[in-house]
Design a protein around this motif. Structure first.
Motif, PDB file in Angstrom:
ATOM      1  N   ASN A 480      44.412 -39.222   3.635  1.00 17.12           N
ATOM      2  CA  ASN A 480      45.066 -39.443   4.870  1.00 17.12           C
ATOM      3  C   ASN A 480      45.753 -41.128   4.843  1.00 17.12           C
ATOM      4  N   LEU A 481      46.923 -41.003   4.711  1.00 16.70           N
ATOM      5  CA  LEU A 481      47.871 -42.309   4.665  1.00 16.70           C
ATOM      6  C   LEU A 481      48.504 -42.659   5.803  1.00 16.70           C
ATOM      7  N   THR A 482      48.189 -41.861   7.176  1.00 14.59           N
ATOM      8  CA  THR A 482      48.599 -42.294   8.232  1.00 14.59           C
ATOM      9  C   THR A 482      47.555 -43.224   8.965  1.00 14.59           C
ATOM     10  N   PRO A 483      48.154 -43.908  10.173  1.00 21.20           N
ATOM     11  CA  PRO A 483      47.290 -45.243  10.766  1.00 21.20           C
ATOM     12  C   PRO A 483      46.016 -44.245  11.467  1.00 21.20           C
ATOM     13  N   ASP A 484      46.306 -43.112  11.912  1.00 23.53           N
ATOM     14  CA  ASP A 484      45.265 -42.506  12.893  1.00 23.53           C
ATOM     15  C   ASP A 484      44.434 -41.212  12.203  1.00 23.53           C
TER      16      ASP A 484
END
Ligand code: GLC
Ligand code: CA
Length: 514
Positions: A480-484
């Motif tokens: 997971n490289l997203t902020p959430d």
């Protein structure tokens, strides 16, 4: 283990000078390494790659080799090297040595003889000596990879080429004597039981000196050299070659991996990419497309003795890397960097092919960016007049135990000082902590050994900023490289790089799910 054990191997890189010091002189050595073999067996690596261990004046940390058939006295003796190879084998660990074919040391017999024999002699034909241009100028204006001119003049007026430091004169690979000499060196070590050969600066052996521009990377003639090396290693069982080529063109890169050349090469594209899902996926795809059709296993490298430590690299606002731009001193968030380095480690371990782990990576050591100028040893620092601080920051001796330097490295003062705050990064302290970087590497390598290695990768659909793939349909890796936080697929969670957030996968985290 099979003949092609290297296809999916986890290979641990030992920078001997900085690994463990057995005799208290502040320099790592073979005695130190032998004492730490149980640590490496417990970590779960299949092989050790050692940087050059030959006698060397250390103008470039041993990449200036004075004698290719002996051991640097401060590291030990040939007998100790042989004992080490055997002890490692007994623990199921194979040995890869580093052969440096592009250049020797200016203290090597051949170079000393070449200087004495004078212009036009067969001794000089082993190197690249030329007359200069009028006005006391070198034969051409090529620049060294370590900054500054690539030519040095000798007292009789001739000049010799050195792509790296002046203490590293380049060999003349169009001279059959050089070809033969390296064949003999390969046999010397293969006969002593080494299992693999790392080929230093493998793409730069041939030069077109009449070209005004630097012209040495990837000349076609170089392939003949590795066909010869392959024929030699093929005469022994279970041995392999791994090439060091920094080349942007992946199609040209793949030519080195043809059936009759090297079996493997370091994949530096992956290491150079920023912490970004599209970039990493593009690198993985590019790597697989160039390797899979020709049957060569890819390799995955997050760090080595030439590049910025991952914890530091991934903690910077700009997470890309290149030799020309080390980003030394850029503000760094080491907490974020460590989190991403952990996620990157589980990503790299889940990819098909071979894995390289550089000593200290498993401890999450950061780059040491505040070494005093006077202690810096990398020739890049002096040759660039201090504009590039070079590679010493990733070569600081390993912290093993205790609360203050030298942290169990040895009895003496280490050749580069360790930061006092490394007390929380020692092997001893991390062995006591289930959540340490060391525990993550040990667990990851154990699962990788039984469930992963070399085999097929299939991408699964995922949201932007998320990487999801399966390996042979049993294990799914999600990054997971997203902020959430994101939802995880159903299944048994084998390992996560950071704790889950109410059952969801948080930002900058990797999970392995079965
Ligand atoms: C390779 C080595 C590096 C060395 C250079 C010259 O790039 O990894 O450490 O300085 O070759 O031998
Ligand atoms: Ca020592």
């Amino acid at each position: 283990m099979s003949e092609t054990w290297w296809r999916g191997a986890a290979i641990y890189q030992v920078y001997l000078r900085s690994f463990a010091d057995g005799n208290g002189d502040g320099i790592g050595d073979l005695a130190g390494l032998r004492a730490k073999l149980p640590y490496l067996a417990d970590l779960g690596v299949d092989a050790i790659w050692l940087n050059p261990w030959y006698p060397s004046p250390m103008a470039d940390g041993g990449y200036d080799v004075a004698d290719y058939r002996a051991i640097e006295p401060s590291f030990g003796t040939l007998a100790e090297a042989e004992a080490y190879i055997e002890e490692a084998h007994a623990l199921g660990i194979r040995t890869i040595i580093d052969i440096v074919p592009n250049h020797g040391s200016d203290q090597q017999d051949w170079f000393v003889e070449a200087l004495a024999a004078g212009p036009g002699s067969p001794e000089r034909e082993r190197f690249l000596f030329r007359a200069g241009r009028d006005g006391g100028l070198p034969p051409n204006d090529w620049q060294s990879i370590f900054a500054g001119p690539a030519w040095t003049q000798v007292p009789d007026g001739e000049w010799y080429l050195h792509l790296f430091a002046p203490e590293q004169p380049d060999f003349n690979w169009r001279n059959p004597e050089v070809v033969e000499e390296f064949h003999a060196i390969l046999r010397f070590w293969l006969d002593r039981g080494v299992d693999g050969i790392r080929i230093d600066s493998a793409a730069v052996l041939f030069k077109d000196l009449d070209n005004v521009e630097e012209s040495y990377t990837d000349h076609d003639e170089v392939h003949e050299v590795y066909r010869g090396w392959r024929a030699i290693t093929d005469a022994y069982e279970g041995r392999f070659l791994v090439g060091e080529m920094w080349m942007p063109d992946q199609e040209r890169f793949a030519l080195y991996l043809r059936q009759d050349e090297m079996q493997t090469a370091f994949n530096f594209d992956f290491l150079s990419r920023p912490w970004d899902a599209d970039e990493l996926r593009a690198s993985i795809d590019l790597t697989l497309t160039t390797h899979v059709p020709i049957g060569a296993p890819p390799t995955w490298v997050l760090s080595n003795h030439d590049v910025t430590r991952p914890v530091t690299k991934y903690g910077r606002p700009d997470t890309s890397f290149s030799h020309q731009d080390r980003k030394h001193g850029m503000p760094t968030d080491l907490v974020l960097g460590e989190r991403r380095a952990r996620a990157a480690a589980l990503l790299a371990m889940a990819l098909p092919g071979g894995l390289y782990v550089y000593q200290g990576e498993e401890l999450g050591l950061p780059e040491v960016e505040d070494l005093p100028d006077a202690l810096l040893q990398d020739p890049i620092f002096a040759r660039s007049h201090g504009t590039d601080r070079g590679r010493d920051g990733c070569r600081v001796p390993i912290p093993w135990s205790g609360k203050e330097p030298p942290f169990g490295f040895g009895a003496g003062t280490p050749w580069l000082p360790q930061p006092a705050d490394w007390k929380n990064l020692t092997v001893e302290s991390q062995q006591a902590d289930q959540n340490s970087m060391l525990a993550l590497y040990r667990d990851g390598l154990r699962i990788r050994r039984t469930e992963l290695g070399d085999g097929v990768l299939t991408w699964l659909d995922s949201a932007p900023g998320v990487l999801t793939f399966t390996r042979d349909s049993t294990l799914t890796c999600i990054v997971n490289l997203t902020p959430d936080p994101i939802d995880l697929p159903a299944g048994q969670i084998l390992l996560t790089s950071s704790p889950l957030d109410e059952g969801r996968l948080p930002s900058d985290t990797t999970a392995w799910v079965r």
